[in-house]
Design an enzyme around this catalytic site. Structure first.
Site, PDB file in Angstrom:
ATOM      1  CD  GLU A  78      -2.414   1.485   2.665  1.00 41.34           C
ATOM      2  OE1 GLU A  78      -3.395   0.786   2.939  1.00 41.34           O
ATOM      3  OE2 GLU A  78      -1.966   2.365   3.434  1.00 41.34           O
ATOM      4  CG  ASP A 135     -12.184   6.980   9.569  1.00 40.08           C
ATOM      5  OD1 ASP A 135     -12.729   5.906   9.902  1.00 40.08           O
ATOM      6  OD2 ASP A 135     -10.946   7.132   9.510  1.00 40.08           O
ATOM      7  CE  LYS A 137     -17.003  -4.501   4.803  1.00 41.78           C
ATOM      8  NZ  LYS A 137     -16.013  -3.491   5.256  1.00 41.78           N
ATOM      9  CD  GLN A 167      -6.762  -1.098  10.836  1.00 40.24           C
ATOM     10  OE1 GLN A 167      -5.782  -0.784  10.169  1.00 40.24           O
ATOM     11  NE2 GLN A 167      -7.784  -0.294  11.055  1.00 40.24           N
TER      12      GLN A 167
HETATM   13  P1  FAD Z   1     -18.012  -0.276   6.742  1.00 44.51           P
HETATM   14  O1  FAD Z   1     -17.775  -1.610   6.157  1.00 44.51           O
HETATM   15  O2  FAD Z   1     -19.235   0.457   6.327  1.00 44.51           O
HETATM   16  O3  FAD Z   1     -17.989  -0.462   8.332  1.00 44.51           O
HETATM   17  C1  FAD Z   1     -17.976   0.643   9.219  1.00 44.51           C
HETATM   18  C2  FAD Z   1     -18.685   0.241  10.520  1.00 44.51           C
HETATM   19  O4  FAD Z   1     -20.082   0.060  10.291  1.00 44.51           O
HETATM   20  C3  FAD Z   1     -18.225  -1.079  11.113  1.00 44.51           C
HETATM   21  O5  FAD Z   1     -18.300  -0.971  12.502  1.00 44.51           O
HETATM   22  C4  FAD Z   1     -19.223  -2.099  10.590  1.00 44.51           C
HETATM   23  O6  FAD Z   1     -19.364  -3.228  11.442  1.00 44.51           O
HETATM   24  C5  FAD Z   1     -20.505  -1.286  10.539  1.00 44.51           C
HETATM   25  N1  FAD Z   1     -21.371  -1.649   9.402  1.00 44.51           N
HETATM   26  C6  FAD Z   1     -20.976  -2.053   8.160  1.00 44.51           C
HETATM   27  N2  FAD Z   1     -22.050  -2.224   7.357  1.00 44.51           N
HETATM   28  C7  FAD Z   1     -23.144  -1.918   8.098  1.00 44.51           C
HETATM   29  C8  FAD Z   1     -24.548  -1.877   7.825  1.00 44.51           C
HETATM   30  N3  FAD Z   1     -25.026  -2.209   6.616  1.00 44.51           N
HETATM   31  N4  FAD Z   1     -25.392  -1.488   8.819  1.00 44.51           N
HETATM   32  C9  FAD Z   1     -24.922  -1.142  10.043  1.00 44.51           C
HETATM   33  N5  FAD Z   1     -23.592  -1.172  10.366  1.00 44.51           N
HETATM   34  C10 FAD Z   1     -22.713  -1.549   9.405  1.00 44.51           C
HETATM   35  N6  FAD Z   1      -9.640   5.116   5.030  1.00 44.51           N
HETATM   36  C11 FAD Z   1      -9.446   6.141   4.166  1.00 44.51           C
HETATM   37  O7  FAD Z   1      -9.943   7.247   4.403  1.00 44.51           O
HETATM   38  N7  FAD Z   1      -8.702   5.968   3.020  1.00 44.51           N
HETATM   39  C12 FAD Z   1      -8.123   4.786   2.701  1.00 44.51           C
HETATM   40  O8  FAD Z   1      -7.455   4.673   1.680  1.00 44.51           O
HETATM   41  C13 FAD Z   1      -8.305   3.694   3.598  1.00 44.51           C
HETATM   42  N8  FAD Z   1      -7.778   2.475   3.329  1.00 44.51           N
HETATM   43  C14 FAD Z   1      -8.021   1.413   4.166  1.00 44.51           C
HETATM   44  C15 FAD Z   1      -7.501   0.157   3.836  1.00 44.51           C
HETATM   45  C16 FAD Z   1      -7.723  -0.935   4.667  1.00 44.51           C
HETATM   46  C17 FAD Z   1      -7.177  -2.289   4.288  1.00 44.51           C
HETATM   47  C18 FAD Z   1      -8.487  -0.770   5.870  1.00 44.51           C
HETATM   48  C19 FAD Z   1      -8.701  -1.939   6.783  1.00 44.51           C
HETATM   49  C20 FAD Z   1      -9.004   0.477   6.190  1.00 44.51           C
HETATM   50  C21 FAD Z   1      -8.780   1.587   5.357  1.00 44.51           C
HETATM   51  N9  FAD Z   1      -9.310   2.845   5.637  1.00 44.51           N
HETATM   52  C22 FAD Z   1      -9.090   3.894   4.779  1.00 44.51           C
HETATM   53  C23 FAD Z   1     -10.060   3.086   6.885  1.00 44.51           C
HETATM   54  C24 FAD Z   1     -11.592   2.971   6.701  1.00 44.51           C
HETATM   55  O9  FAD Z   1     -12.040   3.965   5.824  1.00 44.51           O
HETATM   56  C25 FAD Z   1     -12.246   3.141   8.083  1.00 44.51           C
HETATM   57  O10 FAD Z   1     -11.928   2.068   8.919  1.00 44.51           O
HETATM   58  C26 FAD Z   1     -13.759   3.409   8.068  1.00 44.51           C
HETATM   59  O11 FAD Z   1     -14.150   3.871   9.366  1.00 44.51           O
HETATM   60  C27 FAD Z   1     -14.621   2.188   7.756  1.00 44.51           C
HETATM   61  O12 FAD Z   1     -14.649   1.884   6.425  1.00 44.51           O
HETATM   62  P2  FAD Z   1     -15.300   0.465   5.977  1.00 44.51           P
HETATM   63  O13 FAD Z   1     -15.293   0.406   4.518  1.00 44.51           O
HETATM   64  O14 FAD Z   1     -14.678  -0.647   6.724  1.00 44.51           O
HETATM   65  O15 FAD Z   1     -16.795   0.704   6.503  1.00 44.51           O
END
Ligand code: FAD
Length: 286
Positions: A25, A115, A170, A181
């Site tokens: 990354e 976030d 998803k 993570q």
């Molecule tokens: P989601 O999958 O939507 O999950 C977020 C929260 O909501 C979780 O607690 C989940 O359990 C809950 N949830 C999920 N779906 C639902 C639903 N349908 N109903 C109710 N609750 C739900 N951030 C950046 O800004 N830029 C990046 O490039 C970036 N790269 C990343 C790469 C990796 C490998 C990882 C692990 C994280 C990265 N992040 C990045 C951080 C990420 O954006 C944050 O962790 C963010 O808060 C959550 O994104 P997500 O896609 O996991 O969200």
């Protein structure tokens, strides 16, 4: 190459001859000068990465690769996987973005919610969670989609079980791989992978590996996402606060060695745009 093809023959010691799937990354250089990043990627290219992922406004920042950057990165002849966060974007903007990515000939994308900034109300978002984004990307493009996984649970989740329930949403929406993570405790990763498999998810789980550069960096990275730091690493940080890199190199080398012995689907290195420590770790393990 698409994710399903990249990880179709995952690394299983003693069961096939495939080499470990290594990926990296990187993020957009803060000063906008992409030439240094090119140098780092040319060094890392010799490890034959399965893909290189490109962050999108990570850590709450606005720093992003431009489409011009993506075009130039294609010239390195690497498989690219841009990240994309849908938070704070309108549906129409998201559509334009993903279609433009596809038109560049890029095949993979890491679909994230991102976030939620303090100034946005969650219920006003066009896409509230990443599963909705995955569904949308599937409906508008042929991109192959990865999603984020959290071996110790996402900070907003009440429990790991709940987090895996939503991870499954998803996957059911069309994702092909899970990138995790960062973590420093392999046992937590193994337990997570077991729970993910028990939830009926049989897709690659690619382990997020963060090389150790400094005590400040470990505190920052682990503190933000509530990632546990094993006692042995805590003790070393206290004993050698100014010389943690040497200990960290050995620690992360052992961590990767053990993951490979336990048939991890892939190792994804958070390089922080530095090829040096990552190269040392890879020279130790390959
Ligand atoms: P989601 O999958 O939507 O999950 C977020 C929260 O909501 C979780 O607690 C989940 O359990 C809950 N949830 C999920 N779906 C639902 C639903 N349908 N109903 C109710 N609750 C739900 N951030 C950046 O800004 N830029 C990046 O490039 C970036 N790269 C990343 C790469 C990796 C490998 C990882 C692990 C994280 C990265 N992040 C990045 C951080 C990420 O954006 C944050 O962790 C963010 O808060 C959550 O994104 P997500 O896609 O996991 O969200």
């Amino acid at each position: 190459m698409e994710l399903s093809e990249i990880y179709s023959n995952s690394y299983i010691i003693g069961k096939n001859n495939s080499s470990p799937k290594i990926s990296f990354e990187v993020f957009p250089p803060k000063n906008g000068d992409i030439s240094k990043l090119f140098e780092e990627l040319r060094i890392l290219k010799k490890y034959n990465p399965a893909l290189v992922s490109l962050t999108y406004g990570a850590s709450g920042g606005l720093n992003r690769f431009t489409f011009e950057d993506l075009k130039s990165l294609r010239d390195l002849d690497l498989t690219l996987m841009p990240h994309f966060t849908c938070v704070s974007m309108l549906k129409s903007e998201i559509e334009n973005y993903i279609i433009s990515v596809e038109n560049l000939g890029i095949e993979n994308i890491l679909a994230l919610r991102g976030d939620i900034p303090d100034y946005i109300k969650a219920d006003e978002l066009d896409f509230k969670h990443a599963n909705e984004l995955v569904e949308f990307i599937m409906s508008k493009t042929t991109l192959s989609i990865a999603v984020a996984g959290y071996p110790e649970g996402h900070i907003e989740s009440k429990s790991l079980k709940e987090d895996i329930y939503y991870l499954k949403m998803k996957i059911d929406a069309g994702a092909s791989a899970i990138f995790t993570q960062l973590f420093y405790d392999n046992d937590k990763f193994y337990r997570y992978a077991d729970s993910v498999r028990s939830a009926g998810i049989n897709l690659p789980i690619v382990a997020g590996i963060m090389p150790i550069r400094s005590v400040t960096q470990i505190h920052k990275m682990t503190g933000m996402a509530r990632i546990s730091v094993p006692n042995i690493l805590c003790d070393a940080m206290e004993k050698y606060p100014h010389d943690i890199e040497k200990f960290g190199l050995e620690y992360v080398t052992n961590q990767c060695d053990e993951l490979l012995k336990n048939h991890v689907d892939g190792l994804h290195f958070y390089t922080l745009n530095h090829s040096d420590i990552v190269s040392k770790i890879l020279n130790n393990i390959l």
